[in-house]
Motif scaffolding. Sequence first.
Motif, short mmCIF file in Angstrom:
data_model
loop_
_atom_site.label_atom_id
_atom_site.label_comp_id
_atom_site.label_asym_id
_atom_site.label_seq_id
_atom_site.Cartn_x
_atom_site.Cartn_y
_atom_site.Cartn_z
N THR A 193 31.96 -14.19 13.34
CA THR A 193 32.06 -12.79 12.96
C THR A 193 32.75 -12.00 14.06
OG1 THR A 193 29.89 -12.35 13.88
CG2 THR A 193 29.98 -12.85 11.53
N ALA A 194 33.45 -10.98 13.67
CA ALA A 194 34.15 -10.16 14.65
C ALA A 194 33.12 -9.37 15.45
CB ALA A 194 35.10 -9.21 13.95
N ARG A 195 33.34 -9.29 16.73
CA ARG A 195 32.42 -8.55 17.59
C ARG A 195 32.64 -7.06 17.42
NH1 ARG A 195 31.87 -11.73 23.27
NH2 ARG A 195 31.38 -13.73 22.36
N ARG A 196 31.55 -6.35 17.39
CA ARG A 196 31.64 -4.91 17.28
C ARG A 196 31.92 -4.33 18.67
NH1 ARG A 196 26.10 -3.83 14.07
NH2 ARG A 196 26.43 -5.35 12.44
N LEU A 197 32.66 -3.28 18.67
CA LEU A 197 32.90 -2.60 19.93
C LEU A 197 31.76 -1.62 20.17
CD1 LEU A 197 36.72 -1.91 19.61
CD2 LEU A 197 35.59 -3.69 20.94
N VAL A 198 30.93 -1.94 21.14
CA VAL A 198 29.76 -1.12 21.44
C VAL A 198 30.03 -0.38 22.74
CG1 VAL A 198 27.29 -1.16 21.91
CG2 VAL A 198 28.27 -2.78 20.29
N GLU A 199 29.81 0.90 22.71
CA GLU A 199 30.02 1.71 23.90
C GLU A 199 28.92 1.42 24.91
OE1 GLU A 199 30.03 6.39 25.19
OE2 GLU A 199 29.92 5.85 23.08
#
Length: 83
Positions: free
Chosen positions: A19-25
Amino acid sequence: MYRHVVALQQLSRRTLTSTARRLVENKVPQKQKLFQENNGIPVHLKGGAGDAILYRTTMGLTILGTVFVIYELVKASLPHKKE
């Protein structure tokens, strides 16, 4: 049969890892700045209203528990009436 088990293992690995990694701030620097600020507020209350509610609830339950324990100790230490 064995082929099906191996195929199922590969499929489960792929679905979990591809799964694509989410961009987490990264919020750590903001939280560090908030908690290290010298503004006279205790560190356990610097998180806002949620921390204040949690603190008051915890203190209330602690006081109620202490009162209940003292009540039970006094009740256990006094002799019972025999009817």
